[in-house]
Design a protein around this motif. Structure first.
Motif, short mmCIF file in Angstrom:
data_model
loop_
_atom_site.label_atom_id
_atom_site.label_comp_id
_atom_site.label_asym_id
_atom_site.label_seq_id
_atom_site.Cartn_x
_atom_site.Cartn_y
_atom_site.Cartn_z
N GLY A 32 44.64 64.33 12.72
CA GLY A 32 43.99 63.25 13.44
C GLY A 32 44.90 62.09 13.77
N GLN A 33 46.13 62.15 13.30
CA GLN A 33 47.09 61.08 13.57
C GLN A 33 47.57 61.17 15.02
OE1 GLN A 33 50.53 61.26 11.05
NE2 GLN A 33 51.18 59.17 11.49
N ARG A 34 47.77 60.03 15.65
CA ARG A 34 48.26 60.01 17.03
C ARG A 34 49.76 60.30 17.07
NH1 ARG A 34 46.92 54.13 18.71
NH2 ARG A 34 47.60 53.88 16.55
N LEU A 35 50.17 61.03 18.10
CA LEU A 35 51.58 61.20 18.36
C LEU A 35 52.05 59.98 19.15
CD1 LEU A 35 54.08 63.06 18.20
CD2 LEU A 35 53.40 63.96 20.45
N LEU A 36 53.04 59.27 18.62
CA LEU A 36 53.50 58.02 19.23
C LEU A 36 55.00 58.06 19.45
CD1 LEU A 36 51.55 55.43 17.00
CD2 LEU A 36 51.00 56.07 19.34
N ALA A 37 55.43 57.52 20.58
CA ALA A 37 56.86 57.35 20.84
C ALA A 37 57.34 55.99 20.35
CB ALA A 37 57.14 57.49 22.33
N GLY A 38 56.44 55.06 20.12
CA GLY A 38 56.80 53.73 19.64
C GLY A 38 55.56 53.01 19.15
N SER A 39 55.72 52.16 18.15
CA SER A 39 54.59 51.37 17.64
C SER A 39 55.15 50.21 16.84
CB SER A 39 53.67 52.22 16.77
OG SER A 39 52.60 51.45 16.26
N PHE A 40 55.07 49.01 17.39
CA PHE A 40 55.51 47.85 16.63
C PHE A 40 54.58 46.66 16.88
CE2 PHE A 40 58.22 48.36 20.39
CZ PHE A 40 58.05 47.16 21.07
#
Length: 780
Positions: A442-450
């Motif tokens: 259920g976790q999102r695939l992310l290229a960036g998160s800040f």
């Protein structure tokens, strides 16, 4: 936010708990809101008729110690409705405006001044900042509707001592709303033109509400236009409002704000090779085709840009006594936008930061292990703060002591959204989990998160000294700015928390000498600084590798600059004009560029830079209803040192700085007899480099616009119904309007230490084509 409590208090002050307005006489002290300028810069508010405006509304008398140019309502009233503040200021000396569409709805626009990019400018609406909280840029289509401005001012050299901005080495764009009318009424207009452009505008004025002394206006506009090149369309809704109460000898409190909601399409930027081969035919695909060379990622609907912003502020001015006055401007803002692009994603071999994704993604449209997706890049930010200043006047001294506090919260993420077989990609705002690319847990695939928080504490002290009956004035000031940032990187990896703290002293000095009642000399010396864009602090990751694509750091040095101006201005019976010589010295010069899609910004440290030049403008009062205006700039900006690149050093010392055309010039000629009016304007922008090595530059270009119309007599309740035509880019020039993405070098270059440094092509904005707009408007 704490600021909203202050705004609630302001609403109470505007209510019946205050006595009715007993005296409408304004406080004409140097610090009275709207009838006078910020500290050290004097505004003259012209109340003449449209045809009495000097230079057709493009020039006003100035009496401060620094260069400043102003566009007033006389000019705005004959420009295309919806023209942005950037477009309105494009004729002023030093202003270099890059646009992507004729009508100004597209957010793909930029303003540079004296070679300094738009993120080096401060944008302030009646005392509240409008800059992007993370990247400092300004988005003029969000600011306000053209019909509600009373003036658009551009200080080419620096911001005022009390301006609530961090990044204004390139100057300040100051915006002011019209004051609400004392009488009920309003204004309405409708426009239709090329590319199915449709725009409606309505402003309602309350007049004085009861016997409270409060008056207000609120406006709404709705705009739609098809792309002038390629597939797509833009839609914009906008609301402006202002409440105002004045009483006593200059006391004034207002509550004002803007709400903007827009969904715009993307105009692809061009490299120079693409421009030479395809010209204006560099467009997004009209239909979704997963079998084309781009695998469907060039479909225009995958690149739509939704944004929603809200600004609110409460400028207040209190005259406490003959010697003391107090200014307070609390403000709050919220913004959300998604800046997506079409891309592809492999079903295997992916990483979440440094953590491998040990599963096969189930993505629609997968071919040979790759599927088209929409790469989202969303930003949600909140901002609140206040700016306060106490003024004390004794003898020839006008002393100001002030404090600015600002708090921002900026959250940025890069998730992915699936693309169906028909090209549909759900939830363009990308703010919900539906349709996102999710992992099995259920976790999102992310290229960036800040997530970044920033806090500013700034103290300033200044003295405006007036001698010899105001013939000689001095402005002495000092500002200490303390900036703290802290944040988190949510992707797995070696970095989690980031912090940065800095404090910068910013002294300044200015002088103005009135040689005669019509002739003045002025000079000023100011200092400015700018912290890096927030992306500089964070590690970035490649989706297909555990390696970091970029290493963030909190030890980057702030940009610091010293600027000097010396000038002469004349305010004659017929001629108003000025000439200003300027000099800038930068250390750790920061240049903002964009990634290949133009959807993400990041900072490049360009070392030292020296910029020198001259600005000039001149305009006349009407002669036989004719008013000319001319502006000119010569700029010589050079890089002061060699720049490190790919483990070597590029020989950039002595090269011309990017986005710095040597010559710019503009002219306007207006006719207005009170009924029939028209104006033709032309603007020339010289060649400008897009690389620090000066191995690629953008061609020069000239554009021209034409406006004409007629004002009718009053009809019943209609006040001066007006019809006008605006012809934009009348020669249908196909041109590059500005540098979107700068690079170190465009072609392979040998470094100082002998290695071969590969080049990367810069990209450019493509200017809007020929367009016609018809507008019918009336007051009531």
């Amino acid at each position: 936010m704490r600021t909203f409590l202050t705004l609630s208090t302001t609403l109470c002050l505007l209510s019946l708990c205050w006595p009715a307005r007993a005296d409408t006489k304004r406080d004409h002290s140097p610090h009275a809101q709207r009838s006078a300028p910020p500290h050290g810069v004097e505004h003259l508010v012209a109340h003449g008729s449209q045809q009495a405006a000097s230079g057709g509304g493009l020039i006003r008398p100035q009496h401060g110690s620094q260069a400043r140019s102003v566009v007033d309502r006389a000019y705005m009233d004959i420009q295309p409705p919806g023209a942005t503040a950037f477009q309105l200021a494009s004729m002023l000396p030093g202003a270099n405006v890059a646009t992507s569409d004729p009508f100004g709805i597209s957010p793909q626009t930029n303003l540079s001044v004296r070679g300094l990019n738009g993120d080096a400018l401060g944008y302030v609406l009646e005392g509240m900042p409008l800059n992007d909280v993370a990247y400092y840029g300004g988005y003029p289509s969000q600011f306000a509707d053209t019909e509600n401005y009373s003036e658009v001012g551009l200080q080419q050299g620096s911001a005022d001592l009390n301006s609530p901005v961090l990044n204004a080495a390139g100057g300040l764009m100051s915006l002011h709303f019209l004051d609400p009318s004392f009488k009920p009424g309003g204004m309405a207009s409708f426009s239709y033109g090329s590319y199915n452009m449709r725009r409606g505008f309505l402003r309602l004025e309350t007049g004085e509400i009861g016997h409270t002394g409060v008056r207000a206006f609120a406006s709404y506009s709705n705009s739609h236009t098809d792309n002038w090149r390629g597939a797509g369309h833009d839609d914009r809704q906008h609301v402006d409002f202002k409440f105002l109460k004045e009483w006593g000898q200059g006391n004034r409190v207002s509550l004002l704000g803007s709400w903007n909601r827009a969904i715009t399409s993307y105009y692809p930027h061009a490299t120079l090779d693409q421009w030479h081969s395809s010209g204006i035919h560099i467009n997004q695909a009209k239909r979704y085709d997963p079998n084309n060379a781009a695998q469907g990622t060039d479909y225009w609907k995958l690149w739509r840009d939704p944004e929603e912003t809200f600004y609110i502020g409460a400028p207040m001015h209190f005259r406490l006594s003959h010697h003391f006055s107090f200014d307070l401007t609390p403000y709050a803002q919220s913004a959300y936008g998604n800046f997506p692009s079409g891309s592809t994603l492999g079903t295997t071999g992916n990483y979440l930061g440094t953590q491998p994704v040990n599963e096969t993604l189930n993505l629609p449209g997968t071919q040979n292990g790759t599927a088209p997706i929409r790469w989202d890049s969303n930003q949600r930010s909140y901002r609140s703060g206040f700016n306060a200043a106490l003024h004390a006047r004794y003898g020839w001294n006008d002393i100001v002591l002030g404090y600015w506090y600002d708090y921002t919260d900026d959250n940025e993420q890069q998730p992915f959204t699936t693309v169906q077989s028909n090209g549909y990609s759900g939830n363009i705002w990308a703010d919900k989990s539906r349709d996102r690319v999710l992992l099995q847990d259920g976790q999102r695939l992310l290229a960036g998160s800040f997530h970044t928080m920033s806090q500013v504490n700034a103290l300033f002290l200044g003295d405006h000294i007036s001698l010899f009956k105001d013939r000689l004035t001095f402005d002495i000031g000092f500002k200490e700015v303390m900036l703290s940032r802290w944040g988190t990187n949510a992707l797995p990896g070696p970095q989690h928390n980031v912090t940065s703290n800095s404090a910068e002293p910013l002294p300044r000095f200015g002088m103005r000498w009135s040689i005669t009642p019509r002739d003045q000399l002025f000079l000023n010396a100011t200092t400015n600084f700018r912290a890096p864009a927030v992306t500089a602090y964070y590690d970035t990751f490649a989706l297909t590798s555990p390696d970091r694509a970029g290493v963030g750091t909190s030890s980057l040095k702030n940009e610091y600059s010293i600027s000097e101006e010396i000038g002469y201005r004349r305010t004659g019976e017929w001629i108003t004009g000025s000439v200003t010589f300027f000099n800038y010295n930068f250390t750790n010069r920061q240049v903002t560029t964009q990634n290949s899609t133009g959807t993400m910004s990041y900072s490049v440290n360009a070392g030292g830079q020296t910029s020198r030049g001259v600005d000039a403008e001149i305009g006349t009062r009407p002669w036989h209803h004719i008013s000319p205006y001319v502006s000119f700039e010569y700029l010589h900006a050079t890089i002061d040192n060699n720049l490190p690149s790919n483990g070597d050093v590029l020989p950039t010392k002595g090269k011309t700085a990017v986005r710095s055309p040597h010559v710019q010039a503009a002219m306007g000629l207006r006719y207005d007899d009170g009924r029939l009016f028209g104006m033709i304007t032309a603007h020339y922008t010289g060649k400008q480099y897009a690389t620090f090595m000066n191995d690629e530059r953008m061609p020069s270009y000239t554009t021209a616009d034409l406006s004409m119309g007629y004002r009718f007599s009053n009809v019943s309740i209609l006040n001066k119904p007006t019809m006008r035509l605006n012809f934009l880019n009348i020669t249908n020039q196909h041109y590059l309007s500005g540098v979107s993405s700068t690079q170190f070098n465009a072609h392979t270059t040998r470094g100082i230490h002998g290695s071969s440094i590969a080049g990367t092509s810069p990209s450019y904005y493509i200017g809007g084509g020929f367009a016609v707009l018809f507008t019918a408007s009336t007051g009531f």
